[in-house]
Design an enzyme around this catalytic site. Sequence first.
Site, PDB file in Angstrom:
ATOM      1  N   TYR A 101       5.004  -1.438  -9.513  1.00 36.38           N
ATOM      2  CA  TYR A 101       4.210  -1.210  -8.297  1.00 36.38           C
ATOM      3  C   TYR A 101       5.043  -1.417  -7.044  1.00 36.38           C
ATOM      4  O   TYR A 101       5.156  -0.530  -6.188  1.00 36.38           O
ATOM      5  CB  TYR A 101       2.990  -2.139  -8.276  1.00 36.38           C
ATOM      6  CG  TYR A 101       2.425  -2.346  -6.888  1.00 36.38           C
ATOM      7  CD1 TYR A 101       1.934  -1.270  -6.149  1.00 36.38           C
ATOM      8  CD2 TYR A 101       2.411  -3.615  -6.298  1.00 36.38           C
ATOM      9  CE1 TYR A 101       1.443  -1.453  -4.858  1.00 36.38           C
ATOM     10  CE2 TYR A 101       1.913  -3.803  -5.026  1.00 36.38           C
ATOM     11  CZ  TYR A 101       1.430  -2.729  -4.313  1.00 36.38           C
ATOM     12  OH  TYR A 101       0.963  -2.905  -3.036  1.00 36.38           O
ATOM     13  N   LYS A 146       6.513   1.166  -4.014  1.00 42.53           N
ATOM     14  CA  LYS A 146       6.249   0.974  -2.579  1.00 42.53           C
ATOM     15  C   LYS A 146       7.563   0.901  -1.804  1.00 42.53           C
ATOM     16  O   LYS A 146       7.684   1.440  -0.700  1.00 42.53           O
ATOM     17  CB  LYS A 146       5.422  -0.297  -2.358  1.00 42.53           C
ATOM     18  CG  LYS A 146       4.009  -0.239  -2.913  1.00 42.53           C
ATOM     19  CD  LYS A 146       3.156   0.823  -2.239  1.00 42.53           C
ATOM     20  CE  LYS A 146       2.688   0.397  -0.860  1.00 42.53           C
ATOM     21  NZ  LYS A 146       1.732   1.366  -0.267  1.00 42.53           N
TER      22      LYS A 146
END
Length: 346
Positions: free
Chosen positions: A155, A159
């Site tokens: 994750y 980002k």
Amino acid sequence: MDFNRTVLVTGGSGFIGSHLVCSLVRRHPDWKIINLDNLDYCCSPRSLESVEDGANYTFIRGDVCNPRLLNHIFNTENIDVVFHLAAKTHVEASFVSPSSFRRVNIDGTRVVLAAARQARHRLQRFIYVSTDEVYGASLDEVFDESSPMRPSNPYSATKAAAEYLVKSYWDKYKFPIIITRSNNVYGPRQFTEKVIPRFLNLLKMNKKCTIHGTLPKSRHFLFVDDVIEAFLTVLEKGIVGEVYNVGTSYEIPIVQLARELIKMVKNVPDSELNDWLEFVPDRPRVDLRYPISCEKLQQLGWRAEVSWAEGIRQTVKWYQDNPDFWADTSEVRGPIGSKFESATDQ
């Protein structure tokens, strides 16, 4: 009706996005607010009931990875400001289904950036909402905006990759980007996969709060209203090309968080709090803490105004007053599909 400014919020039906959209619609009746969202598993149309009939609000159901749709939006609407929040955010799911995180968080950002830059109408600001998790974990170092990015899960890696894309548009085109990196955000309407609503949901079902692992993990929690104020501060006062941390000095160990919620919800004596805790095997690679400095944002005049005591009181009360908001949610409900997606996903 003529509007003074048109704002596109991607992911505007999600937790933070819906609070941002509601705030913009109410505060700025002279602005047109467009919400682009595909209504993924962690969204509820009910989050926007209070503004859905607003004359200055438009909802478009769609995927940020669809270039035809994004080009159409930017070619038919004179978009002045973009708040790009659309993202997959569940760390545990990112280990199971990394390709879906790459698609939404990286490719989606690329599609939105390309459509925004190619639009005939000149964009004033492109605000990319990132996370403190791009810094990786720290036991004693406090991260500022110049600290290196060391993401430690799929994750946060997506980002960070999206941030590099956003920054490249500033470097190459002087495209008016600003990046924010915030601590954990909490408040009403957050989906029950996140730790505070997860604990509250378990307690509602008379189940114990499950604590992953035995290491002393802690988090800095920022109330959602303060995050929205940070976004609006950055919009009006932020310097293009810059990164701004959005943080709080309030840090709480996850075990203590659980005990506080147990006491608030179950009203049991201190001697019985541990009876409502259950320690379970740790999740894949979990960082212990993410301390960040937000002096740069504070120099623009922003301060976190909502205390932990007040914020958690409001949050617990909202979940108690709205027990059926996530009516089809159980403690095991996860992202789309039974076990996120295919366990063989690469």
